[in-house]
Design an enzyme around this catalytic site. Sequence first.
Site, mmCIF file in Angstrom:
data_model
loop_
_atom_site.group_PDB
_atom_site.id
_atom_site.type_symbol
_atom_site.label_atom_id
_atom_site.label_comp_id
_atom_site.label_asym_id
_atom_site.label_seq_id
_atom_site.Cartn_x
_atom_site.Cartn_y
_atom_site.Cartn_z
ATOM 1 C CE1 TYR A 75 -6.359 11.303 -10.043
ATOM 2 C CE2 TYR A 75 -6.985 12.852 -11.759
ATOM 3 C CZ TYR A 75 -6.429 11.650 -11.382
ATOM 4 O OH TYR A 75 -5.937 10.789 -12.349
ATOM 5 C CG ASP A 107 -1.810 1.203 1.307
ATOM 6 O OD1 ASP A 107 -1.656 2.112 0.466
ATOM 7 O OD2 ASP A 107 -2.662 1.235 2.211
ATOM 8 C CB ALA A 119 -4.603 20.197 -5.798
ATOM 9 C CB ALA A 120 -2.823 15.201 -5.900
ATOM 10 C CE LYS A 121 -2.917 11.431 -10.907
ATOM 11 N NZ LYS A 121 -1.993 10.292 -11.008
HETATM 12 N N1 LIG Z 1 -7.958 6.196 -16.441
HETATM 13 C C1 LIG Z 1 -7.870 7.499 -16.697
HETATM 14 O O1 LIG Z 1 -8.749 8.085 -17.370
HETATM 15 C C2 LIG Z 1 -6.699 8.295 -16.201
HETATM 16 C C3 LIG Z 1 -6.598 9.618 -16.651
HETATM 17 C C4 LIG Z 1 -5.527 10.386 -16.200
HETATM 18 C C5 LIG Z 1 -4.598 9.850 -15.341
HETATM 19 N N2 LIG Z 1 -4.730 8.552 -14.908
HETATM 20 C C6 LIG Z 1 -3.728 8.042 -13.991
HETATM 21 O O2 LIG Z 1 -3.159 6.869 -14.526
HETATM 22 C C7 LIG Z 1 -2.728 6.021 -13.451
HETATM 23 C C8 LIG Z 1 -3.216 4.596 -13.684
HETATM 24 O O3 LIG Z 1 -4.630 4.545 -13.534
HETATM 25 P P1 LIG Z 1 -5.537 3.536 -14.390
HETATM 26 O O4 LIG Z 1 -6.332 4.371 -15.306
HETATM 27 O O5 LIG Z 1 -4.708 2.451 -14.925
HETATM 28 O O6 LIG Z 1 -6.570 3.037 -13.272
HETATM 29 P P2 LIG Z 1 -6.655 1.687 -12.437
HETATM 30 O O7 LIG Z 1 -6.741 0.503 -13.333
HETATM 31 O O8 LIG Z 1 -7.749 1.936 -11.461
HETATM 32 O O9 LIG Z 1 -5.247 1.616 -11.712
HETATM 33 C C9 LIG Z 1 -4.959 2.210 -10.492
HETATM 34 C C10 LIG Z 1 -3.962 1.302 -9.821
HETATM 35 O O10 LIG Z 1 -3.489 1.931 -8.645
HETATM 36 C C11 LIG Z 1 -3.376 0.953 -7.636
HETATM 37 N N3 LIG Z 1 -3.467 1.630 -6.350
HETATM 38 C C12 LIG Z 1 -4.427 2.486 -5.925
HETATM 39 N N4 LIG Z 1 -4.193 2.873 -4.664
HETATM 40 C C13 LIG Z 1 -3.041 2.249 -4.290
HETATM 41 C C14 LIG Z 1 -2.283 2.221 -3.099
HETATM 42 N N5 LIG Z 1 -2.654 2.924 -2.014
HETATM 43 N N6 LIG Z 1 -1.162 1.462 -3.053
HETATM 44 C C15 LIG Z 1 -0.783 0.743 -4.132
HETATM 45 N N7 LIG Z 1 -1.455 0.723 -5.289
HETATM 46 C C16 LIG Z 1 -2.575 1.465 -5.356
HETATM 47 C C17 LIG Z 1 -4.555 -0.001 -7.868
HETATM 48 O O11 LIG Z 1 -4.302 -1.300 -7.346
HETATM 49 P P3 LIG Z 1 -5.000 -1.776 -5.945
HETATM 50 O O12 LIG Z 1 -6.431 -1.347 -6.022
HETATM 51 O O13 LIG Z 1 -4.810 -3.252 -5.923
HETATM 52 O O14 LIG Z 1 -4.233 -1.088 -4.881
HETATM 53 C C18 LIG Z 1 -4.573 -0.034 -9.407
HETATM 54 O O15 LIG Z 1 -3.770 -1.090 -9.898
HETATM 55 C C19 LIG Z 1 -3.245 6.664 -12.163
HETATM 56 O O16 LIG Z 1 -2.203 7.384 -11.553
HETATM 57 C C20 LIG Z 1 -4.298 7.625 -12.646
HETATM 58 O O17 LIG Z 1 -4.474 8.706 -11.764
HETATM 59 C C21 LIG Z 1 -5.754 7.764 -15.342
#
Ligand SMILES: NC(=O)c1ccc[n+]([C@@H]2O[C@H](COP(=O)([O-])OP(=O)(O)OC[C@H]3O[C@@H](n4cnc5c(N)ncnc54)[C@H](OP(=O)(O)O)[C@@H]3O)[C@@H](O)[C@H]2O)c1
Length: 265
Positions: free
Chosen positions: A156, A66, A158-160
């Site tokens: 979100y 985590d 602000a963090a990004k």
């Molecule tokens: N999808 C979009 O439209 C989008 C757009 C812009 C940016 N992003 C960014 O792209 C990145 C990947 O997201 P995604 O779209 O692939 O979504 P996703 O499939 O929901 O992936 C998020 C991943 O983060 C892991 N995670 C969350 N909290 C965690 C924690 N506390 N410790 C360890 N792992 C954690 C989750 O695994 P567990 O649940 O098993 O922990 C999951 O594998 C993220 O940073 C997201 O903000 C996504």
Amino acid sequence: MSAGPSGGKTGTRKVLITGGGSGIGLAVAEALVRAGGRVAVTGRRPGPLEQVAASFPGQAFALPCDVASASAREGLLARARDVLGGLDGFVHCAGWVRHQPFGHIDEDALRGQLEVNLVAPLRLGEQALDVLEPGGGMVFLSSTLAHRPLPTSAVYSAAKAGLLQVVKALALTGAARGIRANTVSPGVVDTAMTRELRLRPGEEPPPPPEHAARLQEQLEFLGSLHPLGRLGQPGELAEAVVHLLGASWTTGAEVVVDGGILLRE
Ligand SMILES: NC(=O)c1ccc[n+]([C@@H]2O[C@H](COP(=O)([O-])OP(=O)(O)OC[C@H]3O[C@@H](n4cnc5c(N)ncnc54)[C@H](OP(=O)(O)O)[C@@H]3O)[C@@H](O)[C@H]2O)c1
């Protein structure tokens, strides 16, 4: 350009990927493994990570963690190095978004999003400066919401947005050892994060048939916001991440992969 025993560029051979069990992180893991690299994948749920490891025996390794917990993430990069026999790449894909308008931003969601999307990458990037081999690369996932927030994305966004500056500072610090740090900022990508139904404050999730219909509507609406007319696919983001991991003269850069969404007013 330096190439290793796997034939991959430095930054792509032995890589830790947070969020590597799903979505964009999983696509990055698959692309690196297909190119002959080795990966350690991190997330909170062991199940998806073990599935990745079972799919690529000897090339992919599950490292549950985590990253929002300061004690759990301590030494994570060193553990990955030990599992992989070295570390030349780090990708931070772990992320979490909770859409909430002002007046409805709950404290846990506020702290949780700051921790996963800003504090964890800062701390893990700091570890990577010490652990990555010279010439190694880090890539962090930001978002187009860092540039153009929604009324519901203040925390979100602000963090990004903060993450973009953290990555530039990491790039400046790592440069002396040839360690590079870059960012990829996606538009809306078809992953679990996007397939979570956005509910109004206080609204209960609707029953299954209505849930499915509203989700479909949500996905179509989000897709239509992009000039290219659709959502992104995880593999389209992975291409940019893998490129930056091995891009030996690129550091402190942000690559926007967004179907053109930032072109729109
Ligand atoms: N999808 C979009 O439209 C989008 C757009 C812009 C940016 N992003 C960014 O792209 C990145 C990947 O997201 P995604 O779209 O692939 O979504 P996703 O499939 O929901 O992936 C998020 C991943 O983060 C892991 N995670 C969350 N909290 C965690 C924690 N506390 N410790 C360890 N792992 C954690 C989750 O695994 P567990 O649940 O098993 O922990 C999951 O594998 C993220 O940073 C997201 O903000 C996504």
